[in-house]
Design a protein around this motif. Structure first.
Motif, PDB file in Angstrom:
ATOM      1  N   SER A   1      -8.602   3.851  -2.227  1.00 26.15           N
ATOM      2  CA  SER A   1      -8.308   5.111  -1.941  1.00 26.15           C
ATOM      3  C   SER A   1      -6.953   5.719  -2.229  1.00 26.15           C
ATOM      4  O   SER A   1      -6.093   4.742  -2.628  1.00 26.15           O
ATOM      5  CB  SER A   1      -8.257   5.157  -0.043  1.00 26.15           C
ATOM      6  OG  SER A   1      -7.251   3.948   0.268  1.00 26.15           O
TER       7      SER A   1
ATOM      8  N   TYR B   1      -2.502   4.890  -5.263  1.00 23.83           N
ATOM      9  CA  TYR B   1      -3.821   4.333  -4.927  1.00 23.83           C
ATOM     10  C   TYR B   1      -3.644   3.163  -3.907  1.00 23.83           C
ATOM     11  O   TYR B   1      -2.450   2.351  -4.289  1.00 23.83           O
ATOM     12  CB  TYR B   1      -4.765   4.245  -5.941  1.00 23.83           C
ATOM     13  CG  TYR B   1      -5.119   5.152  -6.584  1.00 23.83           C
ATOM     14  CD1 TYR B   1      -6.584   5.846  -6.004  1.00 23.83           C
ATOM     15  CD2 TYR B   1      -4.360   5.903  -7.448  1.00 23.83           C
ATOM     16  CE1 TYR B   1      -7.019   7.072  -6.619  1.00 23.83           C
ATOM     17  CE2 TYR B   1      -4.978   7.354  -8.044  1.00 23.83           C
ATOM     18  CZ  TYR B   1      -6.295   7.755  -7.502  1.00 23.83           C
ATOM     19  OH  TYR B   1      -6.790   9.030  -8.294  1.00 23.83           O
ATOM     20  N   ASN B   2      -4.401   2.752  -3.094  1.00 21.37           N
ATOM     21  CA  ASN B   2      -4.204   1.477  -2.244  1.00 21.37           C
ATOM     22  C   ASN B   2      -5.288   0.633  -2.746  1.00 21.37           C
ATOM     23  O   ASN B   2      -5.708   0.842  -3.885  1.00 21.37           O
ATOM     24  CB  ASN B   2      -4.696   1.806  -0.899  1.00 21.37           C
ATOM     25  CG  ASN B   2      -3.719   2.646   0.021  1.00 21.37           C
ATOM     26  OD1 ASN B   2      -2.636   2.389  -0.143  1.00 21.37           O
ATOM     27  ND2 ASN B   2      -4.278   3.764   0.571  1.00 21.37           N
ATOM     28  N   ALA B   3      -5.209  -0.574  -2.501  1.00 21.16           N
ATOM     29  CA  ALA B   3      -5.910  -1.852  -3.184  1.00 21.16           C
ATOM     30  C   ALA B   3      -7.299  -1.333  -2.884  1.00 21.16           C
ATOM     31  O   ALA B   3      -8.167  -1.914  -3.837  1.00 21.16           O
ATOM     32  CB  ALA B   3      -5.696  -3.067  -2.603  1.00 21.16           C
ATOM     33  N   ASP B   4      -7.893  -0.624  -2.032  1.00 17.63           N
ATOM     34  CA  ASP B   4      -9.443  -0.488  -1.870  1.00 17.63           C
ATOM     35  C   ASP B   4      -9.617   0.816  -2.582  1.00 17.63           C
ATOM     36  O   ASP B   4     -10.909   1.170  -2.641  1.00 17.63           O
ATOM     37  CB  ASP B   4      -9.734  -0.169  -0.415  1.00 17.63           C
ATOM     38  CG  ASP B   4      -9.142   1.017   0.202  1.00 17.63           C
ATOM     39  OD1 ASP B   4      -8.159   1.851  -0.331  1.00 17.63           O
ATOM     40  OD2 ASP B   4      -9.406   1.199   1.517  1.00 17.63           O
TER      41      ASP B   4
ATOM     42  N   GLU C   1       0.767  -1.183   0.318  1.00 19.23           N
ATOM     43  CA  GLU C   1      -0.146   0.012   0.050  1.00 19.23           C
ATOM     44  C   GLU C   1       0.777   1.083  -0.112  1.00 19.23           C
ATOM     45  O   GLU C   1       2.221   1.127  -0.019  1.00 19.23           O
ATOM     46  CB  GLU C   1      -0.906   0.145   1.229  1.00 19.23           C
ATOM     47  CG  GLU C   1      -1.742  -1.249   1.456  1.00 19.23           C
ATOM     48  CD  GLU C   1      -2.879  -1.230   0.445  1.00 19.23           C
ATOM     49  OE1 GLU C   1      -2.864  -0.986  -0.715  1.00 19.23           O
ATOM     50  OE2 GLU C   1      -4.114  -1.655   0.914  1.00 19.23           O
TER      51      GLU C   1
ATOM     52  N   TYR D   1      -9.673   9.793   2.629  1.00 19.56           N
ATOM     53  CA  TYR D   1     -10.421   9.674   3.768  1.00 19.56           C
ATOM     54  C   TYR D   1     -10.672  11.124   4.583  1.00 19.56           C
ATOM     55  O   TYR D   1     -11.374  10.976   5.439  1.00 19.56           O
ATOM     56  CB  TYR D   1     -10.214   8.636   4.754  1.00 19.56           C
ATOM     57  CG  TYR D   1     -10.562   7.312   3.939  1.00 19.56           C
ATOM     58  CD1 TYR D   1     -11.709   7.033   3.272  1.00 19.56           C
ATOM     59  CD2 TYR D   1      -9.411   6.197   3.801  1.00 19.56           C
ATOM     60  CE1 TYR D   1     -12.019   5.726   2.785  1.00 19.56           C
ATOM     61  CE2 TYR D   1      -9.816   5.135   2.964  1.00 19.56           C
ATOM     62  CZ  TYR D   1     -11.075   4.785   2.674  1.00 19.56           C
ATOM     63  OH  TYR D   1     -11.324   3.581   2.085  1.00 19.56           O
TER      64      TYR D   1
END
Length: 316
Positions: A166, A161-164, A83, A185
């Protein structure tokens, strides 16, 4: 010294970097070593990093470019699943270990102390702050003076970007802290622009003042009388009102490259500031640009290619 710019928008993330690499020779003079250095790197499909500051580190008896260690880091199979924050922490730990800055700071302190003693000056106090060492001493006329010396830091801008889905952006300064600059967030940190390296021109344009304003005696008096928080609040009124949340990805590319081009041009016509003349024109050469989006991941928009005559080749 370099200039790396990140602009984060709802459509995606932009990373842009110049290509100039400078160094100090055996006489301590700043020189341009190359206008074709690589400062932007794809870490995995979702994350990129830009590097500024100190350009070379020793590995055994050989001095190697900082880019060598980043390329080595990204070849680890586990990096593909990292991440953004994990990447920032990993690179921070890597260079904290490689730099050995604590040893160098101790050597710098010893050298300055030796120089002051050799001139018959009385040292009153020594203070270390991150990459700096500050000496307070008494000169031959009995006047108390200060001298501050610093190590060149390694600066990193990690974005992606993260895996989710975000997004986050972190800055790393070695020696120094890791700072979270953007986070999808956090409403107050979702979008905007950040920069590392020789950012004085960008700071003047966007924020409306030079960061070195804190060294002006008048401002020191204001900090004491009004408080730093109040002074900073009023200075924020000079910042350009840029609607980062409404900016398109193309606008972000245009803004980021414009800031690098403007810095390079200003350095051509200036030699530092009147209060601190003799600056190094450390921003120049071709501009590399990459974008990162939730759907397409990391994509090069413009990247230097090896060339000879009419022949060009991309090694990636």
């Amino acid at each position: 010294m370099s200039l790396i710019i990140n602009s984060t928008t709802p459509e995606g993330i932009v990373l842009a970097a110049d290509s100039r690499q400078s160094y100090r020779n055996m006489k301590g003079m700043a020189r341009v070593g190359s206008d074709t250095a690589s400062k932007l790197f794809q870490i995995n499909n979702r994350i990129g990093v830009g590097a500024a500051g100190l350009a070379f580190l020793p590995e055994g008896a050989v001095v190697k470019n900082v880019s060598h260690f980043i390329e080595e880091y990204k070849r680890d199979p586990e990096v593909e699943g990292l991440e953004v924050e994990e990447t920032a922490q990993g690179l921070y730990d890597l260079f904290n270990q490689r730099y050995k800055w604590k040893t160098q700071l101790n050597e710098l302190e010893s050298k300055i102390a030796h120089d002051l003693h050799s001139k018959g000056l009385r040292i009153l106090n020594v203070q270390k702050m991150d990459n700096q060492v500050k000496f307070t001493y008494q000169n031959s006329q009995g006047v108390v003076e200060d001298i501050t010396a610093a190590l060149d830091p390694i600066e990193l801008l990690v974005a992606g970007y993260n895996a989710d889905g975000s997004h986050q952006v972190f800055s790393c300064r070695i020696p120094g802290p890791i700072q979270k600059l953007r986070d999808s967030y956090q409403l107050d940190k979702q979008y905007g622009s950040s920069w590392i390296g020789q950012g004085d021109v960008v700071t003047r344009i966007v924020l409306g003042f030079d960061g070195r304003i804190a060294n002006v005696d008048f401002m020191k008096e204001m900090f004491q009388s009004r408080g730093e928080a109040e002074v900073q609040r009023q200075l924020q009124g000079l910042e350009y009102a840029i609607q980062w949340g409404a900016m398109s990805l193309q606008d972000a590319v245009d803004f980021s490259t414009l800031m690098i081009q403007t810095t390079s041009a200003m350095q051509r016509f200036s030699d530092g500031i009147n209060a601190d003349p003799g600056d190094m024109p450390g921003v120049g050469g071709p501009i590399d640009v990459a974008v990162i989006t939730p759907d397409q991941g990391f994509v090069w928009i413009k990247k230097k290619r090896l060339r000879y005559g009419d022949n060009e080749v991309d090694l990636e």
